[in-house]
Write a protein that holds these residues in place. Structure first.
Motif, mmCIF file in Angstrom:
data_model
loop_
_atom_site.group_PDB
_atom_site.id
_atom_site.type_symbol
_atom_site.label_atom_id
_atom_site.label_comp_id
_atom_site.label_asym_id
_atom_site.label_seq_id
_atom_site.Cartn_x
_atom_site.Cartn_y
_atom_site.Cartn_z
ATOM 1 N N THR A 269 22.960 37.188 25.188
ATOM 2 C CA THR A 269 23.658 38.305 25.951
ATOM 3 C C THR A 269 24.361 37.525 27.158
ATOM 4 N N SER A 270 23.879 35.720 27.557
ATOM 5 C CA SER A 270 25.058 35.523 28.056
ATOM 6 C C SER A 270 25.976 35.268 27.237
ATOM 7 N N GLU A 271 27.450 35.508 28.522
ATOM 8 C CA GLU A 271 28.856 35.152 28.257
ATOM 9 C C GLU A 271 29.304 33.667 29.080
ATOM 10 N N ALA A 288 19.729 34.016 29.277
ATOM 11 C CA ALA A 288 19.953 32.650 28.906
ATOM 12 C C ALA A 288 20.775 32.618 28.096
ATOM 13 N N VAL A 289 21.173 32.937 27.126
ATOM 14 C CA VAL A 289 21.261 32.559 25.315
ATOM 15 C C VAL A 289 22.744 33.432 25.049
ATOM 16 N N ARG A 290 23.455 32.864 24.217
ATOM 17 C CA ARG A 290 24.931 32.991 24.348
ATOM 18 C C ARG A 290 24.882 33.543 22.896
ATOM 19 N N PRO A 291 25.276 34.837 22.431
ATOM 20 C CA PRO A 291 25.489 35.193 21.050
ATOM 21 C C PRO A 291 26.783 34.431 20.266
ATOM 22 N N GLU A 292 26.578 34.740 18.900
ATOM 23 C CA GLU A 292 27.722 33.794 17.696
ATOM 24 C C GLU A 292 29.452 34.118 18.884
#
Length: 533
Positions: A269-271, A288-292
């Motif tokens: 959900t990170s932007e 802390a993880v960015r989506p595709e």
């Protein structure tokens, strides 16, 4: 007649009787010369004797500190040489046999387990009674322990779900610490299966020193574990202490293991477009993880920054962070292939073979899933890479996987021709191929062209005597100019073999043979590269 070394006292009854001081007697004996005693005055106040204190008991008088004889220092203990039986030697050899090495077990961890096993049997005097032929190898023991730890973890999660609550939901003062036996299954139905090496005929010393994963959760066993360390070596003691420290053995309070995370990938959900790479030490957090969609924007940004700034340290860190976000989200598509391909090309350009090898290893698995990309280009790189590392086994595996259609593709055909030229010793053809390398294969060939030039130059010194023109060396070895060829010869201590003649600069091949033979042998030593599979 008077003695020259000893004073004569006056006759008895004389009025002036002499009193001898102990220092005078001592000095007279040691100095070996005549001592003239001093005569006391007529008015004598002190007695002519030394008073002695009356003894109050029959015990012997204590000796002064200086009279106590020094105790001899204990002789250093001689190390006892152990005669290792042949079954033990065979067991060690089987442990390091390449066909028995497991990729998921580090060599250091395997060596520690092997040392622990042999030390335990030695302390238990079981070297000759142990069935070494059927004893599991240390890497298999480590894998079994990991399986037991995972099983204990799953059992704990099931128990928490059956109870309908976690430890955090219990009221204060009522939460009960579970024992390691309860986590591993205390009853017969839920008990963890006994490891196979527990059934061997090793006596108590070996059995008691085996560390089971389930024991790590019980902090009350910590003092007992410290007692067991007293008989082990310093290396093993430090190893087990580090292991318990990372397992939480030294924490001040007991914390139950967290329930196993739900199966399935993490959805980021990170932007944030740019994120520093950090090695994961805990389950990833979605925030802390960015989506595709964010990662695609990040890739566009990194390509622009690479063309503008060329900061490889920054770019490599950002690409590793992108690869990590793709991995934890289990994203495997054409975008994943693109990320690994771009990172692999950049690593090739900067000569970072470790990162390039990680990318090509992942690309091999992605290409097998038919996700697109440029498999022909990177298969050609893979062939050149194994030529550089002299890994003939891996090179044969790559050649066996090639289809007839792939062998006709220009990059792969070029790589196969390079392999054929080197196998035949045709350095003339090799350097023609070097000057006509497709894509980015020239970066890989640059890594081993120096050693091939030394080998070719050594052959030229044997074939052409007494000298050849420098221009001939330039054309045959693929140099861009005569200056580059002369600089290469000087870099390898050949400046004395260049001679100026009427028709130009010559290379004295008849005298340079021994020098460049030694340089060739040094260049063809075994290559060990970080990250090589």
């Amino acid at each position: 007649m008077m003695n020259s070394t000893w004073p004569v006292p006056p006759p008895p009854g004389s009025h002036n009787q002499h009193v001898y001081a102990p220092s005078e007697l001592t000095d007279s004996i040691t100095s070996k010369r005549l001592i003239i005693p001093k005569m006391p005055s007529k008015r004598q106040t002190g007695p002519a004797y030394h008073p002695v204190q009356v003894r109050q008991s029959f015990n012997p008088a204590p000796l002064p500190y200086s009279a106590v004889p020094p105790q001899p220092a204990p002789a250093p203990a001689q190390k006892k040489k152990i005669d290792w039986p042949q079954p033990v030697r065979d067991y060690v050899q089987r442990s390091f046999d390449p066909q028995n090495v497991l990729p998921d077990i580090p060599r250091t961890e395997m060596e520690a387990k092997l040392k622990e096993t042999i030390s335990a049997t030695t302390d238990a005097n079981a070297l000759y009674s142990t069935d070494w032929a059927n004893l599991p190898l240390p890497q298999h023991m480590i894998r079994q322990e990991r399986a037991l730890a995972a099983q204990a973890w799953r059992q704990e999660s099931v128990n928490l779900q059956l109870d309908g609550r976690s430890y955090g939901d219990s009221p204060k003062g009522t939460a009960k610490k579970r024992k390691s036996q309860e986590i591993a299954g205390g009853n017969d139905e839920d008990s963890v299966s006994t490891p196979p090496w527990r059934t061997t005929n090793i006596r108590n010393g070996f059995e008691d020193r085996i560390t089971y994963p389930a024991d790590r959760f019980d902090k009350r066993q910590q003092p007992h574990q410290d007692d067991n360390l007293k008989g082990t070596s310093k290396f093993q003691k430090n190893l087990e202490k580090r292991q318990r420290r990372f397992d939480g053995g030294y924490k001040s309070a007991y914390k139950s293991p967290s329930p196993e995370p739900a199966s399935g990938p993490v959805v980021g959900t990170s932007e944030v477009l740019e994120k520093q790479y950090l090695r994961l030490t805990a389950p990833p957090i979605p925030s802390a993880v960015r989506p595709e969609r964010i990662l695609r924007q990040t890739l566009d940004l990194l390509k622009k920054k690479w063309k503008k700034e060329g900061n490889y340290s920054y770019i490599c860190d950002q690409f590793k962070s992108m690869r990590q976000d793709l991995t934890v989200q289990r994203i495997k598509n054409d975008f994943t292939v693109t990320v690994y391909e771009i990172h692999g090309r950049i690593a090739l350009e900067k000569g970072d073979l470790g990162e390039y090898n990680q990318c090509q290893t992942q690309l091999r698995a992605l290409y097998a899933q038919k996700l697109g990309g440029n498999p022909v280009e990177f298969k050609a790189y893979r062939i050149l890479y194994f030529i550089h590392t002299s890994n003939r086994t891996a090179l044969n595996d790559v050649l066996a996987d090639l289809t007839p259609a792939e062998k006709r593709e220009k990059p792969i055909k070029h790589a196969l021709d390079v392999r054929s030229a080197l196998a035949l010793g045709n350095y003339h053809r090799f350097f023609r191929l070097y000057l006509d390398t497709p894509n980015m294969g020239a970066y890989l060939m640059d890594m081993f062209v120096v050693r091939e030039r030394l080998g070719a130059l050594s052959n030229l010194c044997k074939a052409y005597k007494p000298d050849v023109k420098l221009r001939f060396i330039t054309e045959e070895l693929g140099f861009e100019s005569d200056g580059d060829a002369a600089q290469f010869i000087c870099d390898h201590n050949g400046q004395t073999f260049l001679e100026e003649k009427d028709d130009g600069l010559h290379f004295l091949t008849g005298k340079a043979g021994q020098t460049f033979d030694a340089a060739k042998n040094a260049a063809f030593q075994k290559i060990d590269i970080k990250g090589q599979i």
